[in-house]
Design a protein around this motif. Structure first.
Motif, PDB file in Angstrom:
ATOM      1  N   UNK A   1       0.627  -1.322   0.050  1.00 22.61           N
ATOM      2  CA  UNK A   1      -0.051   0.079   0.022  1.00 22.61           C
ATOM      3  C   UNK A   1       0.793   1.258   0.071  1.00 22.61           C
ATOM      4  N   UNK A   2       2.034   1.085   0.297  1.00 23.76           N
ATOM      5  CA  UNK A   2       2.944   2.355   0.182  1.00 23.76           C
ATOM      6  C   UNK A   2       2.971   3.174  -1.157  1.00 23.76           C
ATOM      7  N   UNK A   3       2.796   2.457  -2.370  1.00 24.57           N
ATOM      8  CA  UNK A   3       2.295   3.128  -3.557  1.00 24.57           C
ATOM      9  C   UNK A   3       1.530   4.097  -3.663  1.00 24.57           C
ATOM     10  N   UNK A   4       0.456   3.554  -3.245  1.00 29.26           N
ATOM     11  CA  UNK A   4      -0.938   4.405  -3.115  1.00 29.26           C
ATOM     12  C   UNK A   4      -0.640   5.482  -2.157  1.00 29.26           C
ATOM     13  N   UNK A   5      -0.111   5.096  -0.903  1.00 28.77           N
ATOM     14  CA  UNK A   5       0.062   6.207   0.182  1.00 28.77           C
ATOM     15  C   UNK A   5       0.624   7.659  -0.507  1.00 28.77           C
ATOM     16  N   UNK A   6       1.578   7.310  -1.390  1.00 29.95           N
ATOM     17  CA  UNK A   6       2.207   8.593  -1.826  1.00 29.95           C
ATOM     18  C   UNK A   6       1.833   8.930  -3.126  1.00 29.95           C
ATOM     19  N   UNK A   7       0.850   8.136  -3.661  1.00 29.56           N
ATOM     20  CA  UNK A   7       0.256   8.722  -4.986  1.00 29.56           C
ATOM     21  C   UNK A   7       1.360   8.314  -6.281  1.00 29.56           C
ATOM     22  N   UNK A   8       1.969   7.168  -6.118  1.00 27.45           N
ATOM     23  CA  UNK A   8       3.014   6.661  -7.139  1.00 27.45           C
ATOM     24  C   UNK A   8       2.301   6.070  -8.079  1.00 27.45           C
ATOM     25  N   UNK A   9       2.354   6.294  -9.487  1.00 26.55           N
ATOM     26  CA  UNK A   9       1.711   5.356 -10.339  1.00 26.55           C
ATOM     27  C   UNK A   9       2.094   4.085 -10.511  1.00 26.55           C
ATOM     28  N   UNK A  10       1.472   3.173 -11.047  1.00 32.95           N
ATOM     29  CA  UNK A  10       1.828   1.748 -11.245  1.00 32.95           C
ATOM     30  C   UNK A  10       3.159   1.755 -12.339  1.00 32.95           C
ATOM     31  N   UNK A  11       4.165   0.711 -11.587  1.00 33.30           N
ATOM     32  CA  UNK A  11       5.224   0.408 -12.335  1.00 33.30           C
ATOM     33  C   UNK A  11       6.219  -0.437 -11.787  1.00 33.30           C
ATOM     34  N   UNK A  12       7.289  -0.589 -12.233  1.00 34.07           N
ATOM     35  CA  UNK A  12       8.133  -1.716 -11.622  1.00 34.07           C
ATOM     36  C   UNK A  12       8.550  -1.270 -10.104  1.00 34.07           C
ATOM     37  N   UNK A  13       9.079  -2.176  -9.296  1.00 35.14           N
ATOM     38  CA  UNK A  13       9.448  -2.120  -7.905  1.00 35.14           C
ATOM     39  C   UNK A  13      10.218  -3.107  -7.546  1.00 35.14           C
ATOM     40  N   UNK A  14       9.946  -3.631  -6.134  1.00 36.76           N
ATOM     41  CA  UNK A  14      10.852  -4.615  -5.672  1.00 36.76           C
ATOM     42  C   UNK A  14      10.705  -5.747  -6.258  1.00 36.76           C
ATOM     43  N   UNK A  15       9.590  -6.280  -6.389  1.00 39.30           N
ATOM     44  CA  UNK A  15       9.242  -7.639  -7.148  1.00 39.30           C
ATOM     45  C   UNK A  15      10.143  -7.866  -8.597  1.00 39.30           C
ATOM     46  N   UNK A  16       9.986  -6.672  -9.088  1.00 41.19           N
ATOM     47  CA  UNK A  16      10.719  -6.875 -10.607  1.00 41.19           C
ATOM     48  C   UNK A  16      12.288  -6.653 -10.304  1.00 41.19           C
ATOM     49  N   UNK A  17      12.633  -5.931  -9.329  1.00 43.45           N
ATOM     50  CA  UNK A  17      14.286  -5.865  -9.005  1.00 43.45           C
ATOM     51  C   UNK A  17      14.511  -7.366  -8.556  1.00 43.45           C
ATOM     52  N   UNK A  18      13.667  -7.858  -7.836  1.00 44.38           N
ATOM     53  CA  UNK A  18      14.160  -9.210  -7.106  1.00 44.38           C
ATOM     54  C   UNK A  18      14.371 -10.318  -8.292  1.00 44.38           C
TER      55      UNK A  18
END
Length: 325
Positions: free
Chosen positions: A175-192
């Motif tokens: 939920x951190x992405x929505x808390x800061x209003x960050x658009x959908x995109x790559x993140x930890x899963x993609x990095x791992x």
């Protein structure tokens, strides 16, 4: 009356039954208990019943009823109490919020924001400021408040000029992405999984001291746990860039993801929401932290109403222009 009975021939009238007078009727003694005795017995019985009921209630009640109980049961210091949202009324034992409720970002005048600043001060006093600190925030269940605490703490640390990376490793309910209003995109899963580079996975915010590594795209549960095993490589690559790396984890009692994540942190903070019968689960998590040999800094007691009133701090928002650089 006795003389009259003697005159009656029961043998004749009732077909063979014989009646014999055994003696004169006498007034009996009053054997009833006095009013005072009855009141005394009632008082004693009520006291015994009340004591038994109280003992039974205490044995059945598995909630935390005081700070001392939290400290004693978990064997750890209380770092801070997060109060209820403004206007929430009398403190009460709470149910956990529904899955996916909004994350409240506290405004500066909110008592909860003051509590977060106290938590920041406590961490400054307990940790070595000469090196990066990787802190995992854990809780027994979803909805206990780790995301809300870690989001607001990251904001407070950034405002104190610390370089902060906030990692959303709560891959079961990010939920951190929505808390800061960050658009959908790559993140930890993609990095791992090696699908993107580090620079493409992180997102800047309007505060240059705060960077967010959101959860990224969805993975199957089995692949998700395998991917988390690569988290140490991510943390090692980022340590030199930040003063604090704060990690939001999944529920400790909801699977192995949180345990995998916690072992890669330097220390942990246990977030406990005051819920009905929540004490046994909190103790179980404390024992798991010990089993994993993770240093527990202390406990955050979350008294806030689940979901509560939602606030948006517009001073910390996603900066699309900065992220695109």
């Amino acid at each position: 009356m006795v003389a009259r009975v003697r005159d009656v021939s029961l043998v004749t009238d009732y077909g063979g039954f014989i009646t014999e007078i055994l003696g004169e009727v006498e007034r009996g003694e009053d054997k009833s208990l006095g009013l005072v005795v009855l009141l005394a017995l009632g008082l004693i019985g009520g006291t015994v019943f009340g004591c038994a009921f109280g003992v039974a209630s205490d044995m059945l009640d598995k909630s935390f009823n005081s700070s001392d109980e939290v400290r004693s049961a978990l064997g750890a210091p209380i770092l801070v109490h997060i109060p209820q949202a403004p206007g929430a009324g009398r403190l009460r034992v709470l149910r956990r919020p529904s899955r996916g409720h909004k994350v409240a970002i506290y405004e500066s005048g909110d008592l909860r924001a003051e509590a977060i600043r106290s938590l920041r001060t406590s961490l400054f006093a307990r940790l070595d400021s000469s090196e990066c600190q990787v802190i995992g925030f854990v809780a027994p269940h979803e909805g206990d408040g780790t995301t809300e605490v870690v989001v607001n703490l990251a904001t407070a640390l950034a405002q104190a000029q610390s370089k902060v990376l906030l990692i959303d490793a709560n891959l079961q309910n990010p939920r951190i992405q929505s808390a800061f209003g960050i658009p959908s995109g790559p993140g930890l899963r993609d990095l791992l999984t090696g699908e993107v580079e580090l620079a493409d996975a992180v997102s800047d915010t309007s505060d240059p001291n705060l960077t967010v590594l959101p959860a990224g795209k969805t993975l199957a549960p089995d692949k998700q746990s395998q991917a988390l095993l690569r988290l140490p490589h991510v943390v090692a690559a980022l340590r030199h860039r930040f003063d604090f790396i704060l990690v939001d984890t999944s529920a400790m009692l909801g699977g192995s993801d949180a345990e995998i994540t916690a072992t890669e942190c330097d220390s942990a903070v246990l977030v406990v929401r005051l819920t009905k019968n929540g004490r046994p689960d909190a103790v179980r998590v404390r024992e798991r932290i010990d089993d994993l040999d993770v240093k527990l800094l202390g406990v955050v007691v979350n008294c806030g109403a689940p979901g509560g009133a939602h606030y948006v701090n517009h001073s910390i928002r996603f900066d699309a222009a900065a992220s695109a650089k």
